[in-house]
Design a protein around this motif. Structure first.
Motif, PDB file in Angstrom:
ATOM      1  N   THR A  63      -6.446  10.874   0.702  1.00  0.00           N
ATOM      2  CA  THR A  63      -7.422   9.686   0.559  1.00  0.00           C
ATOM      3  C   THR A  63      -7.026   8.824  -0.861  1.00  0.00           C
ATOM      4  O   THR A  63      -7.023   7.758  -0.920  1.00  0.00           O
ATOM      5  N   ARG A  64      -5.991   9.718  -1.370  1.00  0.00           N
ATOM      6  CA  ARG A  64      -4.817   8.651  -2.506  1.00  0.00           C
ATOM      7  C   ARG A  64      -3.791   8.104  -2.041  1.00  0.00           C
ATOM      8  O   ARG A  64      -3.599   7.200  -2.500  1.00  0.00           O
ATOM      9  N   LEU A  65      -3.391   8.727  -0.259  1.00  0.00           N
ATOM     10  CA  LEU A  65      -2.453   7.949  -0.155  1.00  0.00           C
ATOM     11  C   LEU A  65      -3.119   7.162   0.923  1.00  0.00           C
ATOM     12  O   LEU A  65      -2.197   5.942   0.731  1.00  0.00           O
ATOM     13  N   PHE A  66      -4.479   7.092   0.886  1.00  0.00           N
ATOM     14  CA  PHE A  66      -5.053   5.667   1.760  1.00  0.00           C
ATOM     15  C   PHE A  66      -5.329   4.529   1.110  1.00  0.00           C
ATOM     16  O   PHE A  66      -5.111   3.243   0.661  1.00  0.00           O
ATOM     17  N   ASN A  67      -6.160   4.782  -0.212  1.00  0.00           N
ATOM     18  CA  ASN A  67      -6.101   3.733  -1.556  1.00  0.00           C
ATOM     19  C   ASN A  67      -4.230   3.149  -2.476  1.00  0.00           C
ATOM     20  O   ASN A  67      -4.725   2.694  -2.653  1.00  0.00           O
ATOM     21  N   LEU A  68      -3.620   4.010  -1.620  1.00  0.00           N
ATOM     22  CA  LEU A  68      -2.229   3.581  -2.503  1.00  0.00           C
ATOM     23  C   LEU A  68      -1.564   2.569  -1.607  1.00  0.00           C
ATOM     24  O   LEU A  68      -1.325   1.350  -1.593  1.00  0.00           O
ATOM     25  N   MET A  69      -1.370   2.851   0.007  1.00  0.00           N
ATOM     26  CA  MET A  69      -1.274   1.877   0.749  1.00  0.00           C
ATOM     27  C   MET A  69      -2.155   0.615   0.886  1.00  0.00           C
ATOM     28  O   MET A  69      -1.725  -0.562   1.233  1.00  0.00           O
TER      29      MET A  69
END
Length: 260
Positions: free
Chosen positions: A6-12
């Motif tokens: 989730t954090r990775l998706f939001n970061l990208m």
């Protein structure tokens, strides 16, 4: 090492929204470069023939993937160019691994896919235009020598790891610094190989690096030549399996140092 999809998706997603103009201009630039390369390589037809050799496509793909890809990778940590942007990037609620991994995804698998799509479309579209305008004939896409494209992908896979590591280190003017550093490392590595060969095979030399008649009188056995050719052919693959992941790990820890 923390990781959250989730954090990775939001970061990208955030990174894409912030840099969407740069990404769009980069894709348009790739199409422009592809068109120019198709036009320039169309002049490589032999005299008396209008058939463009197949290496025209290979050169075009090499420039799109390797040259442009390394430039994009060198600029991927654009947030490090100024202290406020650097602090803002390091303060993003995501782990170091997620920050490095997101940049890695953009510059390796995503860029590989995008540049390949640009080549597939551009080679056929621009090739058709150039054929119509200049009366040359390009090799059909289905008849290209795809094994050489695999070599380009392997070369980018290896080069990307090195450039990615240097892009973490160098905050300002990364491209000239990476070029100079890579050249110096190459010269040092080449000199060490020569020195190692000189020490191990000292009986085969006269002076510093001049080979003796004894060196040139030796003939390698067919078995050894076959083994050597096989080893040198597989050497890049060995480095891709061992050296490249090692450089990725170093890049992660170097990024971790910046947040400390």
């Amino acid at each position: 090492m923390e990781f959250s999809l989730t954090r990775l998706f939001n970061l990208m997603k955030m990174d894409f929204l912030i840099n969407r103009k740069f990404i769009l201009l980069s894709v348009l630039a790739l199409f422009g470069i592809c068109g120019m390369m198709v036009l320039f390589t169309s002049d490589g037809a032999p005299r008396g023939s209008n058939q463009v050799p197949p290496d025209a496509a290979e050169i075009t793909y090499f420039v799109l993937l390797l040259v442009c890809g390394c430039l994009v990778t060198a600029l991927v940590f654009r947030e490090f160019r100024s202290a406020p942007q650097r602090l803002q990037f390091l303060a993003i609620p995501a782990s170091n691994f997620e920050k490095v991994f997101s940049k890695w995804l953009y510059t390796l698998p995503f860029y590989l896919i995008v540049s390949s799509i640009v080549f597939v479309i551009g080679y056929q579209v621009f090739g058709a235009w150039v054929e119509y305008a200049t009366n040359v004939i390009f090799v059909p896409f289905k008849d290209l020598r795809f094994k050489y494209f695999e070599y380009c992908i392997l070369a980018y896979f290896i080069s990307h790891s090195v450039v990615f590591f240097f892009s973490v280190i160098f905050n300002n003017f990364p491209i000239p610094k990476i070029i100079v550093t890579a050249l110096l490392c190459g010269i040092v590595a080449f000199s060490l190989v020569l020195l190692f060969t000189r020490v191990i095979m000292h009986e085969q030399f006269i002076g510093l690096y001049r080979g003796s008649e004894r060196m040139f009188s030796h003939k390698l056995s067919p078995e050894f030549r076959t083994w050597l050719e096989t080893f040198l052919t597989k050497l890049p693959y060995y480095f891709a399996m061992i050296g490249v992941p090692f450089i990725w790990v170093i890049s992660y820890f170097k990024m971790k140092e910046k947040e400390a």
